[in-house]
Design a protein around this motif. Sequence first.
Motif, mmCIF file in Angstrom:
data_model
loop_
_atom_site.group_PDB
_atom_site.id
_atom_site.type_symbol
_atom_site.label_atom_id
_atom_site.label_comp_id
_atom_site.label_asym_id
_atom_site.label_seq_id
_atom_site.Cartn_x
_atom_site.Cartn_y
_atom_site.Cartn_z
ATOM 1 N N ALA A 1 0.842 -1.205 0.000
ATOM 2 C CA ALA A 1 0.000 0.000 0.000
ATOM 3 C C ALA A 1 0.873 1.249 0.000
ATOM 4 O O ALA A 1 0.620 2.209 -0.748
ATOM 5 C CB ALA A 1 -0.927 -0.005 1.218
ATOM 6 N N THR A 2 1.899 1.228 0.838
ATOM 7 C CA THR A 2 2.810 2.376 0.906
ATOM 8 C C THR A 2 3.519 2.581 -0.426
ATOM 9 O O THR A 2 3.634 3.705 -0.927
ATOM 10 C CB THR A 2 3.849 2.149 2.024
ATOM 11 O OG1 THR A 2 3.149 2.045 3.264
ATOM 12 C CG2 THR A 2 4.851 3.278 2.091
ATOM 13 N N ALA A 3 3.989 1.476 -0.989
ATOM 14 C CA ALA A 3 4.682 1.585 -2.279
ATOM 15 C C ALA A 3 3.734 2.122 -3.350
ATOM 16 O O ALA A 3 4.126 2.937 -4.191
ATOM 17 C CB ALA A 3 5.243 0.226 -2.681
ATOM 18 N N ALA A 4 2.479 1.682 -3.310
ATOM 19 C CA ALA A 4 1.500 2.168 -4.296
ATOM 20 C C ALA A 4 1.342 3.677 -4.188
ATOM 21 O O ALA A 4 1.360 4.398 -5.202
ATOM 22 C CB ALA A 4 0.153 1.482 -4.069
ATOM 23 N N ALA B 1 -1.906 -5.243 -2.057
ATOM 24 C CA ALA B 1 -2.277 -4.821 -0.698
ATOM 25 C C ALA B 1 -3.664 -5.336 -0.341
ATOM 26 O O ALA B 1 -3.910 -5.835 0.767
ATOM 27 C CB ALA B 1 -2.233 -3.298 -0.600
ATOM 28 N N SER B 2 -4.559 -5.225 -1.277
ATOM 29 C CA SER B 2 -5.936 -5.673 -1.040
ATOM 30 C C SER B 2 -5.992 -7.174 -0.790
ATOM 31 O O SER B 2 -6.682 -7.658 0.116
ATOM 32 C CB SER B 2 -6.787 -5.295 -2.255
ATOM 33 O OG SER B 2 -8.035 -5.895 -2.170
ATOM 34 N N SER B 3 -5.234 -7.900 -1.603
ATOM 35 C CA SER B 3 -5.209 -9.356 -1.453
ATOM 36 C C SER B 3 -4.647 -9.748 -0.081
ATOM 37 O O SER B 3 -5.191 -10.605 0.622
ATOM 38 C CB SER B 3 -4.359 -9.950 -2.584
ATOM 39 O OG SER B 3 -4.007 -11.262 -2.281
ATOM 40 N N ARG B 4 -3.579 -9.079 0.315
ATOM 41 C CA ARG B 4 -2.977 -9.370 1.625
ATOM 42 C C ARG B 4 -3.920 -8.994 2.761
ATOM 43 O O ARG B 4 -4.012 -9.686 3.761
ATOM 44 C CB ARG B 4 -1.688 -8.566 1.793
ATOM 45 C CG ARG B 4 -0.553 -9.124 1.017
ATOM 46 C CD ARG B 4 0.661 -9.220 1.922
ATOM 47 N NE ARG B 4 1.833 -9.237 1.102
ATOM 48 C CZ ARG B 4 2.927 -8.552 1.354
ATOM 49 N NH1 ARG B 4 2.978 -7.762 2.400
ATOM 50 N NH2 ARG B 4 3.956 -8.643 0.573
#
Lengths: 299, 370
Positions: free
Chosen positions: A234-237, A288-291
């Motif tokens: 998420a942060t990387a996104a 991120a969503s999958s995790r």
Amino acid sequence: VNLDLDPAQRDLVAAVRRSAATAPAAATGWRVFDAIGLTDLLTSTNDGRPVVGLFEWCLILEELGADCRSLAVIRSVRMFMDVFVHGHTAAATPLAAETFLALAGSHRAPLPSPLLTWRRTGADELVLSPGTGLTEVATTLPGVTLEKREAEHITDRDLLACSAYAVGIGRRCLELAHERARKRVVARRRLLEYQGVSHRLAEVALELSAARIGVWRTAWREDAGEPAGHLAPATAAACVAAVLTSAHTAVQIFGAAGTSDPTIVGLYRAAYDLADVCGSARSLWLRASSRWGSQARGV
Amino acid sequence: MLAELEPGQITLVHEVDRILDGGDSEADPRHVFARLGRQRLLAVHYPVEYGGRGLSLAEHAAVAERISESGLPDTVHLVTVQAVGCTILTFGTEHQRARWLPPIAHGLLFASLLLSEEDAGSDPTRIDTTAVPDGDGWRISGVKTWSMWTDWSTIALCSARTGSGAHHYQGISLFLVDLTEDGVGIVPRSRAAGDPYFVVTMNDVRAGADSLVGELHRGWALLPTVIDFERGGFDHLARATSWLRAAERELQTLPPESRAVLAGSLVQFEYAVTNARLLAYHAAHRAEGLLVDEVMAAYAKLACGRAAQAIARWAGEELLPVLGAEPDNSDRAALRAAVLEAPELTICSGPQELQLDVIASEIPIGMALR
């Protein structure tokens, strides 16, 4: 809750900035950092925790990104520390720490790259091997294969470090665009006086500040022993999106000059290089969503 | 940095929770405010002699966030304690502080801001309301609008023109107007999101000699600070948080395949809300006394407001259509209300254009966040 840096962290940032300001243009990020003389700190621990935690690494890397210094070697060094020195994996050995110290202390010439190579296997394992940069001093360093969970942790930390570097590039884009808008006069008014320009810059500042906060809070939690989980992608996104927005804005504010000015073009390319390293914002949000879903289900 | 509440803040939040849990849920919210006030929790950052605890703005922020999350009408708390109360505390006379602050801090008196006038947009210098000398006091006449919870309020901080000058900034003064005086008319005006705005008409309303706040004709110099007092972003943050939680609960009611499609957005919202919260707390943490740095406040307000707006828009565009109209419940009602309220979050307390101007005045980001 606050975003204050402590005095040692502020000193670290200032030292990296000073070093970057005096280092030769071709010096890599690692050379800039090494010139500060704090390399020994990388192996130091306090109550069993690294003195230079991921948070500090992120501060260093943001500054190196802001100075557009090469990421490759220092990225290897940081991952090397994670894998072989600070015990984030079972591969940590005292011997490896000594090896690293020998490596860090022995180089005078620009450090050859890579120090470390890594690749993912089909089973999401991570295979790390000594790179050519280690051959002189690291014959004893074994290659290692990290199982999925360890591999994920190591690559998450790497992703956060690269995200911090992306924030640095974005910050540099914003600074240059702001400077241009402040000085450039169009139709007898400075560009910055046009709301279309100033608001665009403010939007970039807002997006970058959120990206930086994401890096800081996730790295802070990592250092507190809380794995990043879905927050790493998420942060990387957020950082990839922010650095690309910043780079596009810089080119736009410079106008035609932005498509030929070596610095702006270099930053623009660096932003897309980072997107290549980290992945696209869309793919990262999906990860991120999958995790997040897996965490919610306790998988 | 510190990414979690400090022990003192957590203790305060627990105190608020005990009071909220200990009351009748059907009670008039004003009674809940009074219970919180009795424990000196409504304005913990006020000095002890005025009903507070002498704590920091950051500690007050933790309380305000919890009060907002509880569903109490936080706008009235924000305007009363921050905008009006902090203005009195900062610029008022000792007599004004002693008279008004204790009842405000004890939750026994609510206050409104009467700054905006019809068709003036966001320009607080476009004031037709006048205050003319009358004996040792003043007579105030004019019409103010876009005020909320004014029907609860006993007093209002009101801007009025007391003179003319070379510039329209000059000749503005601020008064504490007693809304129970003869000549005050308060009429509700519909508002898409629910609780109404109020139009306040003042016709020759008497204001005493001690009603002037700050220097005569120099009210403009105070106005940015007055507005900054209510610009912490926590009201918007509370909406973002509560709307996000409602969306998460509703998402769990959907079949797995629908849930999977929509869950991705929730991750982004959760991420944005947490970042915005850190910004808001950081702004409060760095405040000098009651004064929040206006650039940090602009970052916080925009980040919080936009996070909430994004959630509301997504709920209206994607979640609510999938959920359907039936069965109705409080979460769905809250999300429908969110869709209606969301546009206000970049309009009220200074529109986003002003916040962007402020941010653009201090780039790069490093200056604002370190």
